[in-house]
Structures are given as structure tokens and as C-alpha cells.
Design an enzyme around this catalytic site. Structure first.
Site, PDB file in Angstrom:
ATOM      1  N   GLY A  83       4.537  -4.281  -6.497  1.00 57.93           N
ATOM      2  CA  GLY A  83       3.738  -3.656  -5.416  1.00 57.93           C
ATOM      3  C   GLY A  83       2.919  -3.405  -4.069  1.00 57.93           C
ATOM      4  N   GLY A 121       1.791  -2.011  -0.421  1.00 52.87           N
ATOM      5  CA  GLY A 121       0.848  -0.784  -0.583  1.00 52.87           C
ATOM      6  C   GLY A 121      -1.005  -1.675   0.611  1.00 52.87           C
ATOM      7  CD  GLN A 122      -6.104   1.048   1.525  1.00 54.43           C
ATOM      8  OE1 GLN A 122      -6.240   1.641   0.348  1.00 54.43           O
ATOM      9  NE2 GLN A 122      -7.346   1.110   2.571  1.00 54.43           N
ATOM     10  CG  ASP A 143       6.983  -2.652  -1.971  1.00 57.82           C
ATOM     11  OD1 ASP A 143       5.314  -2.239  -2.381  1.00 57.82           O
ATOM     12  OD2 ASP A 143       7.220  -1.144  -2.780  1.00 57.82           O
ATOM     13  CB  ILE A 144       9.995   0.497  -5.245  1.00 60.35           C
ATOM     14  CG1 ILE A 144      11.434   0.866  -5.651  1.00 60.35           C
ATOM     15  CG2 ILE A 144       9.147   1.317  -4.116  1.00 60.35           C
ATOM     16  CD1 ILE A 144      10.707   2.534  -6.669  1.00 60.35           C
ATOM     17  CG  ASP A 204      12.364   1.134  -9.946  1.00 58.97           C
ATOM     18  OD1 ASP A 204      11.179   1.242 -10.665  1.00 58.97           O
ATOM     19  OD2 ASP A 204      13.091   2.027 -10.420  1.00 58.97           O
ATOM     20  CE1 TYR A 229      -5.058   5.808  -8.913  1.00 53.54           C
ATOM     21  CE2 TYR A 229      -6.664   6.778  -8.128  1.00 53.54           C
ATOM     22  CZ  TYR A 229      -5.877   6.345  -8.712  1.00 53.54           C
ATOM     23  OH  TYR A 229      -5.977   4.594  -7.773  1.00 53.54           O
ATOM     24  CE  LYS A 278      -5.246   3.135 -10.809  1.00 54.17           C
ATOM     25  NZ  LYS A 278      -4.442   1.605 -11.025  1.00 54.17           N
TER      26      LYS A 278
HETATM   27  C1  AKB Z   1      -7.784   7.797  -4.085  1.00 53.87           C
HETATM   28  O1  AKB Z   1      -8.267   7.802  -2.954  1.00 53.87           O
HETATM   29  O2  AKB Z   1      -6.880   8.522  -5.181  1.00 53.87           O
HETATM   30  C2  AKB Z   1      -7.875   5.793  -4.249  1.00 53.87           C
HETATM   31  C3  AKB Z   1      -8.862   5.548  -5.256  1.00 53.87           C
HETATM   32  C4  AKB Z   1     -10.033   5.562  -5.408  1.00 53.87           C
HETATM   33  O3  AKB Z   1      -8.750   4.946  -6.127  1.00 53.87           O
HETATM   34  N1  AKB Z   1      -8.044   5.395  -3.206  1.00 53.87           N
END
Ligand code: AKB
Length: 318
Positions: free
Chosen positions: A9, A12-13, A35-36, A53, A143, A147
Site C-alpha cells: 500500500g 498512499g499518503q 500497491d494495487i 493485491d 474504519y 482498526k
Molecule cells: C482518517 O481521517 O480517516 C485518518 C485517520 C485519523 O486515521 N486520517
């Protein structure tokens, strides 16, 4: 033995900055970016780049058997706002991706793995300020739930199988090399681009929405430091709180105004406001400081002047 480092990955940022920093330390050929989707520019030119992937077993097997990495940074994930739009896909990428990567790391006897968690593991029942390492954690975004589950999984794999996973809870990250995608804290990056291009910004978070944030160089330092720390320094095997500074959109705007006096901000909060309101405003990171010597270098003033300086020189070099 010199390490072979795989970044999953990497486009990404975080990956964009992490790959270039790791290549400066270890040399281009020792750091495999993946990355994908294909990438162009320095990531593809300054060292190996592979399409991977993380949800596909044969794709993972191909890269692990080709390079036999000794250290893996697993960054492939869907961020908060996009995952709210696509909860099933978000869960699948964030969880199944983690299971598959951990299993293949065990199979190939990877020495150390880094996996990022986030302040999104906290929720409405969490203390809002100076949020401690251990407290009520009731995330209400897919999300955040992924996590928090991932953190429990990290600790379980360490205890059960000895997999040496290290993790930190990223706050909102602000960098100039890559634009973020799909996060709730993304406004704090977009605002710089709009400030320089148009002199004004409309924030999707409301005035007063204070969130924990960090300059990218500090995040990369924390990521590499925790991954390279001696194993007995790492006493928390779920994920560590780390903190930079905290601000709301109006605080960031007034700091930008010190450099661009005509800059203006307006507020049009959208769905992301609710996500932001479920997260803490500031973080207590005393365990990371005590265990592996974490300490940020940037405050908001230094972050803002560095961002503006770098974005301006990047624009004039094009
Ligand atoms: C998001 O905003 O989803 C991320 C994070 C805080 O994990 N930057």
C-alpha cells in the site's frame, strides 16, 4: 544482514513519504514498494515497484517468494470517510488484508511488521482530552471498528505465534508529498493547496472541531523508530498512542493567515462532521515516550511554515 523491506500500500499518503525515507536509509534496491495500481515517478524509478493485491493469495505469495522480505510495512487500508461509504469493502480490505498479510509473514518468517492503527479506535464514550492509552474504546465507524479489531489481532498474533508486530495510532497526518484519500482529517491537507491556489477554503468540518494531528515527518519518524526499536522496548503489543498537536479548522486558518494575510475560510460541514465528533481532541502518549523514546519535532507553527514552503518550492520546480 541487510534488511529487505516490503511496503504494502505504498502509493498512499504515508507510503509515499515512507518509501522515500526508507530508500534514503537502506538504499533503493532494498525497499520494495507495492500497491494495487501502477505508479509513476520516483517510487517506480528509485527502486523496485510491484503490483500487489493484499486480498489475493497468489499475488501475496508471488511477492513474498520473489523478495523474501525481512521487514514488512502493511499500509494498505481504506480510511474513515470512504469506509463509511463502502462499509463491506472497507471491512474486507482492512480485516481480510490484515489476516492474509499476517499469515504470509508467519509463513515467510518475517522479522518485524508495522501496521498502523488510528485515533479512530476511540469513540463517543472515550475521554475527549488527553485520551489515555487504555480507556473506553467504543468506535462507531467501520474504519474505527476495523482498526480496534486489528489492534486486538496484533496482540493476539504476538502472544500466540510470536509475530513481532508493532503499531501506532496515527492522528490526522499532514504532508505535502501526497494528497490523502478518503479520511476525515483530510481537510487539514487540502486547505494548504486551496490557500495557495485560490486564497480561500471551505472546510467540511465545522469551526471548533478540534482533532489530534501530526506533521508527516514526525509520523514517518515514529513509524521507522518503533519498527526498528529493540523488541524488549515494545511493551504494548496492540498499538501505541502518539501525539503531535491539536487544532480546529479556525486555528489552522489563523496560522495560515500569518503567512497569507488575505486567506479566508468558510464552513460547510458534511457527513464527516459526525465522524470527527466521535474522536478525541487530544492524546496522551506517555507510554510511547517512555518505552521507545518517542518525541515529536513539529508544532503547528513549524508544520504550517514547512508545508507552505515545500508546496511553494514544489510548484515553482514544475
Ligand atoms: C482518517 O481521517 O480517516 C485518518 C485517520 C485519523 O486515521 N486520517
Amino acid at each position: 544482514m541487510s534488511e529487505t523491506i516490503l511496503v504494502l500500500g505504498s502509493a498512499g499518503q504515508v507510503g509515499t513519504d515512507l518509501v522515500s525515507t526508507l530508500r534514503n536509509i537502506y538504499g533503493g534496491s532494498r525497499v520494495i514498494a507495492s500497491d494495487i495500481k501502477p505508479v509513476s515517478g520516483s517510487m517506480a524509478e528509485e527502486g523496485p515497484f510491484e503490483i500487489v493485491d493484499v486480498l489475493n493469495d497468489s499475488s501475496l505469495t508471488a511477492i513474498f517468494s520473489k523478495y523474501k522480505p525481512t521487514i514488512v510495512y502493511h499500509l494498505a487500508a481504506m480510511l474513515s470517510a470512504t469506509a463509511e461509504e463502502h462499509p463491506k469493502k472497507g471491512w474486507e480490505l482492512n480485516m481480510d488484508g490484515l489476516f492474509k498479510v499476517f499469515d504470509i509473514c508467519l509463513e515467510y518468517k518475517v522479522k518485524r511488521i508495522f501496521w498502523p492503527s488510528s485515533i479512530a479506535v476511540f469513540g463517543p464514550g472515550t475521554p475527549k482530552t488527553n485520551t489515555p492509552q487504555n480507556c473506553v474504546m467504543d468506535p462507531n465507524t467501520i474504519y474505527g471498528i476495523s482498526k480496534l479489531t486489528g489492534e486486538r489481532y496484533c496482540e493476539y498474533y504476538y502472544n500466540r505465534w510470536g509475530l513481532d508486530v508493532r503499531s501506532i495510532r496515527y492522528p490526522g497526518l499532514i504532508g505535502w508529498k501526497a494528497k490523502p484519500g478518503g479520511g476525515t482529517t483530510d481537510y487539514a491537507v487540502d486547505i494548504f493547496h486551496q490557500a495557495l491556489d485560490k486564497g480561500r477554503y471551505t472546510s467540511f468540518l465545522n469551526k471548533g472541531t478540534v482533532l489530534p494531528m501530526m506533521y508527516m515527518d514526525d509520523a514517518i519518524k515514529a513509524t521507522i523508530d518503533i519498527t526498528e526499536a529493540p523488541a524488549d522496548f515494545i511493551k504494548i503489543r496492540s498499538s501505541y498512542n502518539i501525539a503531535g498537536f491539536s487544532f480546529g479548522p479556525e486555528d489552522l486558518a489563523s496560522e495560515i493567515t500569518r503567512h497569507i494575510p488575505s486567506f479566508e475560510i468558510a464552513y460547510e460541514p458534511d457527513k464527516r462532521q459526525l465522524i470527527a465528533e466521535s474522536w478525541p481532541q487530544s492524546i496522551d502518549d506517555k507510554e510511547a515516550r517512555a518505552h521507545w523514546n518517542w518525541k515529536p519535532d513539529y508544532d503547528i507553527e513549524r508544520m504550517v511554515s514547512t508545508m507552505l514552503q515545500n508546496l511553494k518550492s514544489f510548484a515553482s520546480s514544475k
